[in-house]
Design a protein around this motif. Structure first.
Motif: not given
Ligand SMILES: NC(=O)C1=CN([C@@H]2O[C@H](COP(=O)(O)OP(=O)(O)OC[C@H]3O[C@@H](n4cnc5c(N)ncnc54)[C@H](O)[C@@H]3O)[C@@H](O)[C@H]2O)C=CC1
Ligand SMILES: CC(C)CC(=O)C(=O)O
Ligand SMILES: [Mg+2]
Length: 351
Positions: A9-10, A277-284
């Motif tokens: 996602d994202g 990657p360690i990050h998420g879907s960063a919807p922003d």
């Protein structure tokens, strides 16, 4: 050789696309198949981890994963939320050892949240346990006798769960600078007391590794004060999740930290694993072309090295990333202006 690609996602599909362009350019003849996961899978098929996605992952030599998380799913019952897909994959595939390297690339010293002389010394590896802890305990909502709503989550670790991740930590330290820092909260939590006891027991088998213990609150402080002191950090699921996001800003950006999630299963080419990657879907920032794809490109390098036995190709990818950064091609997360595709182009040009 076949890899499963789960963009999610994202920004997941945006950063995965750049990693796949790098894989294509390497022309290694690796077969790949893509499947839906997370919110994308829930919207199309009614479940964040459909059986066919899990089957594809299981049948592959390694998995390249983007990210999951979709704000439109936040009110769903927990078992249907996108995040359950990554938790489910880690558990179902027994991927219990999450390696999260954090190193300052040359040229990024001035882009860390820390002073350059402090940031420049960072070269550490977080070994995070991934199959247990409070993330997988029983949980629920209840009403107290006084009529208050109460949420609860059970935190626990079994001896065998701690033992296997402790071995992973010690072995990782043996391959690096032979220093292991075990992070816990043994001054308060029984879960952590068992963790510490078992880590000490396992340490007897690794006399060449210097072991120290640190409480997690101090570890967070030390990572900012003097991150250069750490070689390998071994810790539980929750603490490792938090400390690795913290470590990412010490090296410049969450868009830089790759990860490998490994278990014990060996394939014909290496250790089976999932790479993300360690990050998420960063919807922003999703859909804006602003995501930094470096963490995913570096995760691809880890996949090539650990699961496919292609160390030379992995070196090539990492060297191209290093050259791109040294040449000042930086995303907005690092104070630059390059967009997602532009960063991908720059890495391709330096392969
Ligand atoms: N393994 C996974 O799939 C993970 C999924 N999530 C999920 O992702 C969703 C968003 O969670 P957040 O807490 O906002 O964490 P996040 O990691 O998605 O984003 C945190 C902040 O970092 C920025 N950021 C993240 N990756 C970036 C990149 N590659 N380039 C530039 N900036 C980047 C975002 O724009 C945001 O400001 C939630 O649904 C969460 O549950 C969160 C972490 C891991
Ligand atoms: C989304 C969570 C399940 C996990 C997480 O934040 C992570 O693995 O870094
Ligand atoms: Mg996290």
């Amino acid at each position: 050789m076949k890899i499963a690609v789960l963009p999610g996602d994202g920004i997941g599909p945006e950063v995965t696309r750049e990693a796949l362009r790098v894989l294509d350019a390497l022309d290694l003849g690796i077969e790949r198949e893509e499947a839906l996961v997370g919110g994308a899978a829930y919207h199309a098929k009614g479940h964040p981890l459909p059986p066919e996605t899990l089957a594809l992952a299981e049948a592959s030599d390694g998995i390249l994963f983007g990210a999951v998380g979709d704000p439109t799913c936040d009110a769903l019952e927990r078992h249907l939320r996108p995040e359950q897909a990554i938790l489910g994959l880690r558990k179902a595939l027994t991927l219990f050892a999450n390696l999260r390297p954090a190193k300052v690339f040359a040229g990024l010293e001035d882009h860390s949240a820390l002073r350059p002389e402090v940031a420049g010394a960072i070269d550490l590896l977080i070994v995070r346990e991934l199959n247990g802890d409070v993330y997988f305990g029983e949980k629920g909502f209840r009403t107290t006798p006084s009529g208050e709503r109460e949420g609860w989550d059970m935190m626990s670790y079994s001896e065998s769960e701690v033992r296997r991740i402790a071995h992973a930590g010690f072995r990782a330290a043996q391959g690096r600078n032979k220093r292991l820092c075990s992070v816990d909260k043994a001054n308060v939590l029984e879960t952590s007391q068992l963790w510490r006891d078992v880590v000490i027991e396992v340490s007897a088998q690794y006399p060449d590794v210097a072991l120290e213990h640190m409480y997690v609150d101090n570890a967070a402080m030390q990572l900012v004060k003097n991150p250069g002191q750490f070689d390998v950090v071994v810790t539980g699921n929750l603490f490792g999740d938090i400390l690795s996001d913290l470590a990412s800003m010490c090296v410049g950006s969450i868009g830089m930290l790759a990860s490998a999630s490994l278990g014990e299963r060996q394939t014909a080419h290496g250790t089976f694993g999932l790479y993300e990657p360690i990050h998420g879907s960063a919807p922003d920032i999703a859909g804006k072309g602003l995501a930094n794809p470096m963490a995913t490109i570096l995760s691809l390098a880890m996949l090539l090295r650990h699961s496919l036995g292609l160390a030379e190709a992995a070196d090539r990818v990492e060297a191209a990333v290093a050259r791109t950064l040294a040449d000042g091609v930086l995303g907005r997360d690092l104070g630059g202006t390059a967009g997602t595709t532009e960063i991908g182009d720059a890495v391709l040009a330096r392969l």
